[in-house]
Design a protein around this motif. Structure first.
Motif, PDB file in Angstrom:
ATOM      1  N   THR A   1       0.909  -1.198  -0.089  1.00  0.00           N
ATOM      2  CA  THR A   1       0.051   0.036  -0.055  1.00  0.00           C
ATOM      3  C   THR A   1       1.015   1.304   0.106  1.00  0.00           C
ATOM      4  O   THR A   1       2.216   1.320  -0.003  1.00  0.00           O
ATOM      5  CB  THR A   1      -0.900   0.038   1.189  1.00  0.00           C
TER       6      THR A   1
ATOM      7  N   ARG B   1      -8.068   7.713  -0.617  1.00  0.00           N
ATOM      8  CA  ARG B   1      -9.217   6.897  -0.598  1.00  0.00           C
ATOM      9  C   ARG B   1      -9.963   7.297   0.721  1.00  0.00           C
ATOM     10  O   ARG B   1     -11.083   6.922   0.732  1.00  0.00           O
ATOM     11  CB  ARG B   1      -9.015   5.495  -0.580  1.00  0.00           C
ATOM     12  N   THR B   2      -9.058   7.594   1.659  1.00  0.00           N
ATOM     13  CA  THR B   2      -9.762   7.574   2.819  1.00  0.00           C
ATOM     14  C   THR B   2      -9.720   8.862   3.813  1.00  0.00           C
ATOM     15  O   THR B   2     -10.308   8.961   4.795  1.00  0.00           O
ATOM     16  CB  THR B   2      -9.338   6.406   4.230  1.00  0.00           C
TER      17      THR B   2
ATOM     18  N   VAL C   1      -5.550  -0.749   6.986  1.00  0.00           N
ATOM     19  CA  VAL C   1      -5.198   0.548   6.700  1.00  0.00           C
ATOM     20  C   VAL C   1      -6.246   1.416   7.480  1.00  0.00           C
ATOM     21  O   VAL C   1      -6.066   2.740   7.489  1.00  0.00           O
ATOM     22  CB  VAL C   1      -5.128   0.992   5.319  1.00  0.00           C
ATOM     23  N   LEU C   2      -7.369   0.834   7.566  1.00  0.00           N
ATOM     24  CA  LEU C   2      -8.382   1.783   8.073  1.00  0.00           C
ATOM     25  C   LEU C   2      -8.544   1.959   9.488  1.00  0.00           C
ATOM     26  O   LEU C   2      -9.172   2.990   9.798  1.00  0.00           O
ATOM     27  CB  LEU C   2      -9.956   1.209   7.735  1.00  0.00           C
ATOM     28  N   PHE C   3      -8.116   1.103  10.439  1.00  0.00           N
ATOM     29  CA  PHE C   3      -8.715   0.922  11.743  1.00  0.00           C
ATOM     30  C   PHE C   3      -7.417   1.555  12.831  1.00  0.00           C
ATOM     31  O   PHE C   3      -6.532   1.359  12.511  1.00  0.00           O
ATOM     32  CB  PHE C   3      -9.256  -0.205  12.201  1.00  0.00           C
TER      33      PHE C   3
ATOM     34  N   MET D   1     -14.873  -6.996   5.451  1.00  0.00           N
ATOM     35  CA  MET D   1     -15.590  -5.965   5.066  1.00  0.00           C
ATOM     36  C   MET D   1     -15.839  -5.865   3.588  1.00  0.00           C
ATOM     37  O   MET D   1     -14.762  -6.079   2.700  1.00  0.00           O
ATOM     38  CB  MET D   1     -15.151  -4.768   5.633  1.00  0.00           C
TER      39      MET D   1
ATOM     40  N   GLY E   1     -16.320  -3.187   1.308  1.00  0.00           N
ATOM     41  CA  GLY E   1     -15.961  -1.855   1.406  1.00  0.00           C
ATOM     42  C   GLY E   1     -16.952  -1.026   0.747  1.00  0.00           C
ATOM     43  O   GLY E   1     -17.650  -0.052   1.265  1.00  0.00           O
TER      44      GLY E   1
ATOM     45  N   VAL F   1     -20.535  -0.975   2.213  1.00  0.00           N
ATOM     46  CA  VAL F   1     -20.594  -0.132   3.259  1.00  0.00           C
ATOM     47  C   VAL F   1     -20.649   1.194   2.990  1.00  0.00           C
ATOM     48  O   VAL F   1     -21.176   2.120   3.573  1.00  0.00           O
ATOM     49  CB  VAL F   1     -19.367  -0.412   4.293  1.00  0.00           C
TER      50      VAL F   1
ATOM     51  N   ALA G   1     -15.196   7.498   9.610  1.00  0.00           N
ATOM     52  CA  ALA G   1     -14.863   6.126   8.823  1.00  0.00           C
ATOM     53  C   ALA G   1     -14.184   6.485   7.572  1.00  0.00           C
ATOM     54  O   ALA G   1     -12.957   5.694   7.423  1.00  0.00           O
ATOM     55  CB  ALA G   1     -16.110   5.398   8.288  1.00  0.00           C
ATOM     56  N   ASN G   2     -14.571   7.821   6.965  1.00  0.00           N
ATOM     57  CA  ASN G   2     -13.918   7.951   5.604  1.00  0.00           C
ATOM     58  C   ASN G   2     -14.031   9.315   5.238  1.00  0.00           C
ATOM     59  O   ASN G   2     -15.343   9.608   5.213  1.00  0.00           O
ATOM     60  CB  ASN G   2     -14.489   6.988   4.556  1.00  0.00           C
TER      61      ASN G   2
ATOM     62  N   ILE H   1     -16.801   9.839   2.918  1.00  0.00           N
ATOM     63  CA  ILE H   1     -18.222   9.745   3.413  1.00  0.00           C
ATOM     64  C   ILE H   1     -18.547  10.953   4.029  1.00  0.00           C
ATOM     65  O   ILE H   1     -19.655  11.439   3.788  1.00  0.00           O
ATOM     66  CB  ILE H   1     -18.141   8.310   4.481  1.00  0.00           C
TER      67      ILE H   1
ATOM     68  N   ASN I   1     -10.294   5.251  11.697  1.00  0.00           N
ATOM     69  CA  ASN I   1     -11.457   4.876  12.128  1.00  0.00           C
ATOM     70  C   ASN I   1     -11.491   3.983  13.479  1.00  0.00           C
ATOM     71  O   ASN I   1     -10.993   2.784  13.637  1.00  0.00           O
ATOM     72  CB  ASN I   1     -12.148   3.683  11.004  1.00  0.00           C
TER      73      ASN I   1
ATOM     74  N   PHE J   1     -22.783   4.906  12.016  1.00  0.00           N
ATOM     75  CA  PHE J   1     -22.999   4.000  11.156  1.00  0.00           C
ATOM     76  C   PHE J   1     -21.992   2.693  11.071  1.00  0.00           C
ATOM     77  O   PHE J   1     -20.752   2.884  11.108  1.00  0.00           O
ATOM     78  CB  PHE J   1     -23.266   4.467   9.723  1.00  0.00           C
ATOM     79  N   GLY J   2     -22.455   1.706  10.978  1.00  0.00           N
ATOM     80  CA  GLY J   2     -21.623   0.491  10.743  1.00  0.00           C
ATOM     81  C   GLY J   2     -22.122  -0.863  10.723  1.00  0.00           C
ATOM     82  O   GLY J   2     -23.382  -1.030  10.559  1.00  0.00           O
TER      83      GLY J   2
HETATM   84  N1  ACO Z   1      -3.609  -0.144  -0.766  1.00  0.00           N
HETATM   85  C1  ACO Z   1      -3.595  -0.051  -2.188  1.00  0.00           C
HETATM   86  N2  ACO Z   1      -4.284  -0.750  -2.853  1.00  0.00           N
HETATM   87  C2  ACO Z   1      -5.763  -1.300  -2.323  1.00  0.00           C
HETATM   88  C3  ACO Z   1      -5.727  -0.993  -0.920  1.00  0.00           C
HETATM   89  C4  ACO Z   1      -4.657  -0.623  -0.009  1.00  0.00           C
HETATM   90  N3  ACO Z   1      -4.667  -0.325   1.346  1.00  0.00           N
HETATM   91  N4  ACO Z   1      -6.796  -1.654  -0.581  1.00  0.00           N
HETATM   92  C5  ACO Z   1      -7.350  -2.123  -1.670  1.00  0.00           C
HETATM   93  N5  ACO Z   1      -6.702  -1.726  -2.625  1.00  0.00           N
HETATM   94  C6  ACO Z   1      -6.699  -1.944  -4.365  1.00  0.00           C
HETATM   95  C7  ACO Z   1      -7.630  -3.247  -4.423  1.00  0.00           C
HETATM   96  O1  ACO Z   1      -7.155  -4.142  -4.325  1.00  0.00           O
HETATM   97  C8  ACO Z   1      -8.276  -2.596  -5.758  1.00  0.00           C
HETATM   98  O2  ACO Z   1      -7.430  -3.187  -6.886  1.00  0.00           O
HETATM   99  P1  ACO Z   1      -7.756  -3.603  -8.193  1.00  0.00           P
HETATM  100  O3  ACO Z   1      -8.729  -2.664  -8.853  1.00  0.00           O
HETATM  101  O4  ACO Z   1      -6.558  -4.011  -8.886  1.00  0.00           O
HETATM  102  O5  ACO Z   1      -8.861  -4.990  -7.681  1.00  0.00           O
HETATM  103  C9  ACO Z   1      -8.284  -1.071  -5.769  1.00  0.00           C
HETATM  104  O6  ACO Z   1      -7.464  -0.907  -4.742  1.00  0.00           O
HETATM  105  C10 ACO Z   1      -9.797  -0.717  -5.436  1.00  0.00           C
HETATM  106  O7  ACO Z   1     -10.247  -1.236  -4.306  1.00  0.00           O
HETATM  107  P2  ACO Z   1     -11.640  -0.759  -3.834  1.00  0.00           P
HETATM  108  O8  ACO Z   1     -11.862  -1.747  -2.698  1.00  0.00           O
HETATM  109  O9  ACO Z   1     -12.542  -0.850  -4.899  1.00  0.00           O
HETATM  110  O10 ACO Z   1     -11.256   0.661  -3.281  1.00  0.00           O
HETATM  111  P3  ACO Z   1     -12.532   1.818  -2.752  1.00  0.00           P
HETATM  112  O11 ACO Z   1     -12.353   2.872  -3.910  1.00  0.00           O
HETATM  113  O12 ACO Z   1     -13.751   1.133  -2.804  1.00  0.00           O
HETATM  114  O13 ACO Z   1     -11.759   2.095  -1.258  1.00  0.00           O
HETATM  115  C11 ACO Z   1     -12.490   1.600   0.980  1.00  0.00           C
HETATM  116  C12 ACO Z   1     -11.721   1.196  -0.503  1.00  0.00           C
HETATM  117  C13 ACO Z   1     -11.671   2.897   1.297  1.00  0.00           C
HETATM  118  C14 ACO Z   1     -12.347   0.755   1.907  1.00  0.00           C
HETATM  119  C15 ACO Z   1     -13.886   2.160   0.392  1.00  0.00           C
HETATM  120  O14 ACO Z   1     -14.789   1.207  -0.152  1.00  0.00           O
HETATM  121  C16 ACO Z   1     -14.406   2.808   1.895  1.00  0.00           C
HETATM  122  O15 ACO Z   1     -14.151   3.606   2.364  1.00  0.00           O
HETATM  123  N6  ACO Z   1     -15.651   1.893   2.248  1.00  0.00           N
HETATM  124  C17 ACO Z   1     -16.231   2.310   3.467  1.00  0.00           C
HETATM  125  C18 ACO Z   1     -15.739   1.356   4.496  1.00  0.00           C
HETATM  126  C19 ACO Z   1     -16.083   2.095   5.750  1.00  0.00           C
HETATM  127  O16 ACO Z   1     -16.144   3.160   5.788  1.00  0.00           O
HETATM  128  N7  ACO Z   1     -15.849   1.009   6.545  1.00  0.00           N
HETATM  129  C20 ACO Z   1     -16.010   1.336   8.108  1.00  0.00           C
HETATM  130  C21 ACO Z   1     -17.470   1.635   8.209  1.00  0.00           C
HETATM  131  S1  ACO Z   1     -18.036   0.915   9.461  1.00  0.00           S
HETATM  132  C22 ACO Z   1     -17.186   0.577  10.677  1.00  0.00           C
HETATM  133  O17 ACO Z   1     -16.578   1.549  10.947  1.00  0.00           O
HETATM  134  C23 ACO Z   1     -16.918  -0.581  11.357  1.00  0.00           C
END
Ligand code: ACO
Length: 332
Positions: free
Chosen positions: A34, A42-43, A160-162, A221, A223, A226, A260-261, A264, A288, A318-319
Protein backbone atom coordinates in the motif's frame (compact mmCIF):
# COMPACT_ATOMS: atom_id res chain seq x y z
CA UNK A 1 -40.70 9.99 18.75
CA UNK A 2 -41.22 9.47 22.50
CA UNK A 3 -41.41 12.76 24.33
CA UNK A 4 -39.72 13.34 27.68
CA UNK A 5 -41.65 12.78 30.87
CA UNK A 6 -40.24 15.63 32.92
CA UNK A 7 -36.46 15.51 33.01
CA UNK A 8 -34.28 17.09 30.36
CA UNK A 9 -30.80 15.97 29.28
CA UNK A 10 -27.68 18.14 29.48
CA UNK A 11 -24.17 17.42 28.18
CA UNK A 12 -21.78 18.39 30.94
CA UNK A 13 -18.33 17.09 30.06
CA UNK A 14 -16.19 15.18 27.60
CA UNK A 15 -12.94 13.24 27.74
CA UNK A 16 -10.72 10.99 25.65
CA UNK A 17 -7.77 8.68 26.14
CA UNK A 18 -4.33 9.80 25.00
CA UNK A 19 -2.65 6.97 23.07
CA UNK A 20 0.89 8.01 22.20
CA UNK A 21 1.88 5.28 19.73
CA UNK A 22 1.12 6.29 16.14
CA UNK A 23 1.18 3.96 13.13
CA UNK A 24 1.63 5.95 9.92
CA UNK A 25 0.63 5.06 6.37
CA UNK A 26 4.33 4.76 5.56
CA UNK A 27 4.73 2.29 8.43
CA UNK A 28 1.86 0.24 6.98
CA UNK A 29 3.48 0.22 3.55
CA UNK A 30 6.28 -1.83 5.16
CA UNK A 31 3.75 -4.50 6.17
CA UNK A 32 1.37 -4.69 3.17
CA UNK A 33 1.45 -3.49 -0.42
CA UNK A 34 0.00 0.00 0.00
CA UNK A 35 1.09 3.64 0.04
CA UNK A 36 0.44 6.87 1.91
CA UNK A 37 -0.93 8.27 -1.34
CA UNK A 38 -3.50 5.42 -1.79
CA UNK A 39 -4.69 5.48 1.82
CA UNK A 40 -4.84 9.29 2.15
CA UNK A 41 -6.64 9.79 -1.18
CA UNK A 42 -9.22 7.04 -0.62
CA UNK A 43 -9.85 7.59 3.09
CA UNK A 44 -8.27 10.79 4.45
CA UNK A 45 -6.39 8.69 7.04
CA UNK A 46 -2.67 9.38 7.63
CA UNK A 47 -2.11 7.80 11.04
CA UNK A 48 -3.91 5.69 13.58
CA UNK A 49 -3.23 5.19 17.31
CA UNK A 50 -2.27 1.73 18.56
CA UNK A 51 -2.91 0.76 22.19
CA UNK A 52 0.20 -0.33 24.11
CA UNK A 53 0.82 -3.55 25.99
CA UNK A 54 -0.15 -1.89 29.28
CA UNK A 55 -3.42 -0.54 27.82
CA UNK A 56 -6.70 -2.39 27.84
CA UNK A 57 -10.18 -1.43 26.78
CA UNK A 58 -10.90 -0.84 30.48
CA UNK A 59 -7.88 1.44 31.12
CA UNK A 60 -8.53 3.53 27.99
CA UNK A 61 -12.23 3.80 28.82
CA UNK A 62 -11.51 4.81 32.40
CA UNK A 63 -9.06 7.50 31.23
CA UNK A 64 -11.68 8.97 28.88
CA UNK A 65 -14.37 8.80 31.58
CA UNK A 66 -12.13 10.51 34.18
CA UNK A 67 -11.65 13.48 31.82
CA UNK A 68 -15.39 13.77 31.20
CA UNK A 69 -16.28 13.48 34.92
CA UNK A 70 -13.70 16.15 35.84
CA UNK A 71 -14.97 18.53 33.13
CA UNK A 72 -18.50 18.07 34.50
CA UNK A 73 -17.23 19.02 38.00
CA UNK A 74 -18.42 15.71 39.38
CA UNK A 75 -16.77 12.99 41.45
CA UNK A 76 -16.91 9.29 40.47
CA UNK A 77 -19.20 8.69 43.46
CA UNK A 78 -21.83 10.94 41.80
CA UNK A 79 -22.19 8.66 38.77
CA UNK A 80 -25.39 6.57 38.58
CA UNK A 81 -24.84 4.73 35.31
CA UNK A 82 -21.87 3.83 33.08
CA UNK A 83 -22.72 2.77 29.55
CA UNK A 84 -19.79 1.41 27.59
CA UNK A 85 -20.30 1.15 23.83
CA UNK A 86 -17.76 -1.30 22.44
CA UNK A 87 -17.34 -4.26 20.12
CA UNK A 88 -13.90 -5.16 21.44
CA UNK A 89 -14.34 -5.90 25.16
CA UNK A 90 -11.50 -7.16 27.34
CA UNK A 91 -14.00 -9.75 28.52
CA UNK A 92 -17.00 -11.02 26.55
CA UNK A 93 -19.02 -10.91 29.78
CA UNK A 94 -18.56 -7.14 29.66
CA UNK A 95 -15.91 -4.56 30.46
CA UNK A 96 -18.03 -1.73 31.93
CA UNK A 97 -17.78 -3.14 35.47
CA UNK A 98 -13.98 -3.05 35.26
CA UNK A 99 -14.28 0.62 34.30
CA UNK A 100 -16.62 1.23 37.24
CA UNK A 101 -14.05 -0.30 39.61
CA UNK A 102 -11.15 1.63 38.06
CA UNK A 103 -13.06 4.90 38.47
CA UNK A 104 -14.20 4.12 42.02
CA UNK A 105 -17.78 4.87 40.93
CA UNK A 106 -19.23 2.56 43.59
CA UNK A 107 -22.84 3.69 43.19
CA UNK A 108 -22.96 3.27 39.43
CA UNK A 109 -24.53 0.39 37.56
CA UNK A 110 -22.37 -0.43 34.55
CA UNK A 111 -22.93 -2.43 31.40
CA UNK A 112 -21.72 -2.80 27.82
CA UNK A 113 -23.72 -1.99 24.70
CA UNK A 114 -22.71 -3.39 21.32
CA UNK A 115 -23.66 -1.68 18.08
CA UNK A 116 -20.24 -1.44 16.37
CA UNK A 117 -19.59 2.03 14.92
CA UNK A 118 -23.13 3.15 15.82
CA UNK A 119 -22.48 2.19 19.43
CA UNK A 120 -21.78 5.63 20.86
CA UNK A 121 -24.87 7.23 19.29
CA UNK A 122 -27.02 4.28 20.40
CA UNK A 123 -25.59 4.54 23.94
CA UNK A 124 -26.13 8.31 24.08
CA UNK A 125 -29.79 7.84 23.09
CA UNK A 126 -30.18 4.96 25.56
CA UNK A 127 -28.68 7.06 28.37
CA UNK A 128 -31.14 9.85 27.59
CA UNK A 129 -34.07 7.48 28.13
CA UNK A 130 -32.85 6.64 31.66
CA UNK A 131 -32.42 10.35 32.41
CA UNK A 132 -35.77 11.40 30.94
CA UNK A 133 -37.67 8.81 32.99
CA UNK A 134 -36.00 10.09 36.14
CA UNK A 135 -34.22 6.78 36.80
CA UNK A 136 -30.68 8.24 36.76
CA UNK A 137 -29.24 11.75 37.04
CA UNK A 138 -25.55 11.43 36.16
CA UNK A 139 -24.54 9.09 33.37
CA UNK A 140 -21.15 8.45 31.75
CA UNK A 141 -21.41 7.27 28.16
CA UNK A 142 -18.16 5.83 26.79
CA UNK A 143 -17.34 4.80 23.23
CA UNK A 144 -14.17 2.69 23.10
CA UNK A 145 -12.64 0.14 20.78
CA UNK A 146 -9.29 -1.59 20.39
CA UNK A 147 -9.65 -2.75 16.81
CA UNK A 148 -5.92 -3.38 16.42
CA UNK A 149 -6.58 -6.66 18.26
CA UNK A 150 -9.05 -7.75 15.60
CA UNK A 151 -7.54 -6.59 12.34
CA UNK A 152 -5.81 -8.99 9.97
CA UNK A 153 -2.54 -7.09 9.61
CA UNK A 154 -1.90 -8.86 6.31
CA UNK A 155 -5.22 -7.68 4.77
CA UNK A 156 -4.56 -4.30 3.15
CA UNK A 157 -8.26 -3.76 2.43
CA UNK A 158 -9.04 -3.42 6.14
CA UNK A 159 -5.85 -2.94 8.18
CA UNK A 160 -5.23 0.56 6.78
CA UNK A 161 -8.57 1.82 8.11
CA UNK A 162 -8.74 1.10 11.80
CA UNK A 163 -7.19 2.47 15.00
CA UNK A 164 -7.66 2.30 18.78
CA UNK A 165 -9.30 4.87 21.01
CA UNK A 166 -11.73 5.83 23.75
CA UNK A 167 -13.93 8.88 24.30
CA UNK A 168 -16.63 9.73 26.82
CA UNK A 169 -19.33 12.24 27.72
CA UNK A 170 -21.18 12.98 30.94
CA UNK A 171 -24.94 13.38 30.49
CA UNK A 172 -27.02 14.86 33.31
CA UNK A 173 -30.62 15.47 34.29
CA UNK A 174 -31.50 19.12 33.71
CA UNK A 175 -34.52 21.40 33.37
CA UNK A 176 -33.91 22.10 29.70
CA UNK A 177 -33.71 19.13 27.36
CA UNK A 178 -30.71 19.47 25.08
CA UNK A 179 -31.23 16.20 23.21
CA UNK A 180 -33.33 17.73 20.48
CA UNK A 181 -34.02 14.78 18.21
CA UNK A 182 -32.84 11.29 17.32
CA UNK A 183 -33.48 8.32 15.05
CA UNK A 184 -31.95 4.83 14.82
CA UNK A 185 -32.08 1.99 12.31
CA UNK A 186 -30.89 -1.58 11.72
CA UNK A 187 -30.81 -3.89 8.70
CA UNK A 188 -29.63 -7.40 9.51
CA UNK A 189 -30.11 -8.49 5.89
CA UNK A 190 -26.85 -6.62 5.19
CA UNK A 191 -25.06 -8.24 8.14
CA UNK A 192 -22.51 -9.98 5.90
CA UNK A 193 -21.01 -6.62 4.76
CA UNK A 194 -18.99 -6.11 7.93
CA UNK A 195 -18.18 -8.82 10.45
CA UNK A 196 -16.02 -9.99 13.29
CA UNK A 197 -17.33 -13.52 13.18
CA UNK A 198 -17.09 -16.44 15.58
CA UNK A 199 -15.73 -19.59 13.95
CA UNK A 200 -16.20 -22.87 15.72
CA UNK A 201 -15.58 -26.57 15.36
CA UNK A 202 -17.85 -29.32 16.57
CA UNK A 203 -16.37 -31.20 19.53
CA UNK A 204 -17.97 -34.41 20.78
CA UNK A 205 -18.44 -33.98 24.51
CA UNK A 206 -20.19 -37.01 25.95
CA UNK A 207 -22.68 -39.44 24.47
CA UNK A 208 -24.77 -37.60 21.85
CA UNK A 209 -23.80 -34.17 23.17
CA UNK A 210 -21.58 -31.97 21.04
CA UNK A 211 -20.34 -28.42 21.67
CA UNK A 212 -19.12 -25.73 19.28
CA UNK A 213 -15.83 -24.28 20.46
CA UNK A 214 -13.71 -21.81 18.59
CA UNK A 215 -12.63 -18.19 18.41
CA UNK A 216 -13.39 -14.88 16.73
CA UNK A 217 -11.88 -14.20 13.32
CA UNK A 218 -10.44 -10.86 12.15
CA UNK A 219 -12.62 -8.15 10.61
CA UNK A 220 -13.97 -8.74 7.10
CA UNK A 221 -15.64 -5.97 5.12
CA UNK A 222 -17.25 -5.32 1.76
CA UNK A 223 -15.95 -1.74 1.53
CA UNK A 224 -17.99 -0.70 -1.49
CA UNK A 225 -21.29 -1.93 0.02
CA UNK A 226 -20.55 -0.20 3.32
CA UNK A 227 -19.69 3.00 1.47
CA UNK A 228 -22.95 2.89 -0.51
CA UNK A 229 -24.95 2.14 2.64
CA UNK A 230 -23.33 5.04 4.54
CA UNK A 231 -23.84 7.75 1.92
CA UNK A 232 -27.53 6.78 1.59
CA UNK A 233 -28.53 6.08 5.18
CA UNK A 234 -26.60 8.78 7.02
CA UNK A 235 -28.16 11.83 5.30
CA UNK A 236 -31.59 10.20 5.65
CA UNK A 237 -31.25 9.52 9.38
CA UNK A 238 -29.86 13.01 9.99
CA UNK A 239 -32.77 14.59 8.11
CA UNK A 240 -35.28 12.57 10.15
CA UNK A 241 -33.55 13.57 13.40
CA UNK A 242 -33.51 17.23 12.37
CA UNK A 243 -37.24 16.95 11.58
CA UNK A 244 -37.89 15.56 15.09
CA UNK A 245 -35.86 18.46 16.48
CA UNK A 246 -37.77 20.99 14.40
CA UNK A 247 -34.48 22.21 12.94
CA UNK A 248 -32.92 22.70 9.55
CA UNK A 249 -29.31 21.96 8.55
CA UNK A 250 -28.70 25.74 8.57
CA UNK A 251 -29.30 25.67 12.36
CA UNK A 252 -26.46 23.16 12.92
CA UNK A 253 -23.12 24.46 14.17
CA UNK A 254 -21.21 21.16 13.90
CA UNK A 255 -21.61 17.91 12.02
CA UNK A 256 -19.80 15.09 13.83
CA UNK A 257 -20.01 11.86 11.85
CA UNK A 258 -18.43 8.53 12.67
CA UNK A 259 -14.89 9.01 11.35
CA UNK A 260 -14.84 6.16 8.81
CA UNK A 261 -13.75 7.84 5.62
CA UNK A 262 -13.29 11.49 4.60
CA UNK A 263 -15.12 10.80 1.34
CA UNK A 264 -18.20 9.68 3.32
CA UNK A 265 -18.03 12.87 5.42
CA UNK A 266 -17.72 15.02 2.28
CA UNK A 267 -20.59 13.24 0.49
CA UNK A 268 -22.94 13.53 3.49
CA UNK A 269 -22.05 17.19 4.08
CA UNK A 270 -22.63 17.95 0.41
CA UNK A 271 -26.04 16.21 0.38
CA UNK A 272 -27.08 18.15 3.50
CA UNK A 273 -25.50 21.39 2.23
CA UNK A 274 -23.35 21.75 5.36
CA UNK A 275 -20.16 23.77 4.69
CA UNK A 276 -16.88 21.93 5.25
CA UNK A 277 -15.76 24.31 8.03
CA UNK A 278 -18.64 22.96 10.13
CA UNK A 279 -17.71 19.31 9.55
CA UNK A 280 -15.54 17.84 12.31
CA UNK A 281 -12.79 15.58 10.99
CA UNK A 282 -9.90 14.04 12.88
CA UNK A 283 -9.49 10.75 11.03
CA UNK A 284 -6.15 11.88 9.57
CA UNK A 285 -4.75 11.39 13.08
CA UNK A 286 -6.93 8.59 14.48
CA UNK A 287 -8.23 6.49 11.59
CA UNK A 288 -11.53 4.70 12.19
CA UNK A 289 -11.84 4.00 15.92
CA UNK A 290 -15.37 2.55 15.67
CA UNK A 291 -17.50 3.43 18.73
CA UNK A 292 -14.78 5.80 19.96
CA UNK A 293 -14.60 8.06 16.93
CA UNK A 294 -17.50 10.43 17.69
CA UNK A 295 -16.71 11.08 21.39
CA UNK A 296 -12.99 11.56 20.61
CA UNK A 297 -13.84 14.12 17.91
CA UNK A 298 -16.33 15.83 20.21
CA UNK A 299 -13.78 16.02 23.03
CA UNK A 300 -11.05 17.43 20.79
CA UNK A 301 -13.35 20.15 19.48
CA UNK A 302 -14.65 20.99 22.98
CA UNK A 303 -11.16 21.15 24.52
CA UNK A 304 -9.83 23.32 21.70
CA UNK A 305 -12.70 25.77 22.35
CA UNK A 306 -14.23 25.33 18.93
CA UNK A 307 -17.42 23.76 20.29
CA UNK A 308 -18.98 26.16 22.77
CA UNK A 309 -21.91 25.75 25.19
CA UNK A 310 -25.14 26.24 23.24
CA UNK A 311 -23.69 25.02 19.95
CA UNK A 312 -26.03 22.68 18.09
CA UNK A 313 -24.42 19.40 17.04
CA UNK A 314 -25.70 16.84 14.54
CA UNK A 315 -24.03 13.47 15.01
CA UNK A 316 -24.40 10.17 13.21
CA UNK A 317 -22.87 6.73 13.68
CA UNK A 318 -23.08 3.89 11.17
CA UNK A 319 -21.53 0.50 10.73
CA UNK A 320 -21.71 -3.21 11.36
CA UNK A 321 -25.08 -4.83 11.92
CA UNK A 322 -25.72 -2.97 9.75
CA UNK A 323 -26.78 -0.19 12.11
CA UNK A 324 -27.10 3.56 11.86
CA UNK A 325 -28.34 6.37 14.06
CA UNK A 326 -28.29 10.11 14.55
CA UNK A 327 -28.76 12.53 17.41
CA UNK A 328 -29.20 16.29 17.39
CA UNK A 329 -28.10 17.91 20.65
CA UNK A 330 -26.98 21.17 22.16
CA UNK A 331 -23.62 21.14 23.95
CA UNK A 332 -23.68 22.18 27.61
N1 ACO B 1 -3.59 -0.08 -0.76
C1 ACO B 1 -3.48 -0.15 -2.09
N2 ACO B 1 -4.43 -0.71 -2.86
C2 ACO B 1 -5.52 -1.20 -2.24
C3 ACO B 1 -5.67 -1.16 -0.85
C4 ACO B 1 -4.64 -0.57 -0.09
N3 ACO B 1 -4.71 -0.47 1.25
N4 ACO B 1 -6.85 -1.72 -0.53
C5 ACO B 1 -7.43 -2.10 -1.68
N5 ACO B 1 -6.61 -1.79 -2.71
C6 ACO B 1 -6.82 -2.02 -4.14
C7 ACO B 1 -7.83 -3.12 -4.40
O1 ACO B 1 -7.20 -4.38 -4.38
C8 ACO B 1 -8.33 -2.75 -5.77
O2 ACO B 1 -7.40 -3.18 -6.73
P1 ACO B 1 -7.90 -3.77 -8.13
O3 ACO B 1 -8.62 -2.62 -8.80
O4 ACO B 1 -6.61 -4.15 -8.79
O5 ACO B 1 -8.78 -4.91 -7.79
C9 ACO B 1 -8.32 -1.22 -5.75
O6 ACO B 1 -7.40 -0.85 -4.69
C10 ACO B 1 -9.66 -0.60 -5.48
O7 ACO B 1 -10.24 -1.25 -4.36
P2 ACO B 1 -11.67 -0.88 -3.85
O8 ACO B 1 -12.02 -1.75 -2.70
O9 ACO B 1 -12.63 -0.81 -4.99
O10 ACO B 1 -11.38 0.60 -3.34
P3 ACO B 1 -12.41 1.70 -2.93
O11 ACO B 1 -12.26 2.88 -3.76
O12 ACO B 1 -13.80 1.14 -2.74
O13 ACO B 1 -11.86 2.11 -1.47
C11 ACO B 1 -12.38 1.73 0.80
C12 ACO B 1 -11.82 1.12 -0.46
C13 ACO B 1 -11.50 2.88 1.23
C14 ACO B 1 -12.40 0.67 1.91
C15 ACO B 1 -13.83 2.25 0.52
O14 ACO B 1 -14.59 1.25 -0.10
C16 ACO B 1 -14.52 2.68 1.75
O15 ACO B 1 -14.14 3.62 2.41
N6 ACO B 1 -15.62 2.01 2.11
C17 ACO B 1 -16.32 2.32 3.32
C18 ACO B 1 -15.71 1.49 4.37
C19 ACO B 1 -16.00 2.04 5.71
O16 ACO B 1 -16.26 3.20 5.89
N7 ACO B 1 -15.93 1.13 6.64
C20 ACO B 1 -16.09 1.43 7.95
C21 ACO B 1 -17.52 1.77 8.31
S1 ACO B 1 -18.16 0.76 9.48
C22 ACO B 1 -17.09 0.72 10.68
O17 ACO B 1 -16.53 1.73 10.94
C23 ACO B 1 -16.79 -0.54 11.40
Amino acid sequence: MVKQTGYGVAFAGSGSADISTALSNDDLSQIVETSDEWIATRTGIRQRRIAGAADSLATLSAEAARGAIAMANLAPADIDLILLATSTPDDLFGTACQVQAALGAQRAVAFDLTAACSGFVFALITAAQFIRTGAYRNVVVIGADVLSRWVDWQDRTTCVLFGDGAGAVVMQAAETDRLLGFEMGSDGSLNGCLNLNYQSETQPLVGEVQVQTGTFLPITMNGREVYRFAVNRVPEVLEKSLFHAGLDTADIDWLILHQANQRILDAVAKRLKIPSDRVVSNMAKHGNTSAASIPIALDEWVRSGQIQPGDKIATSGFGAGLTWGAAIFEWG
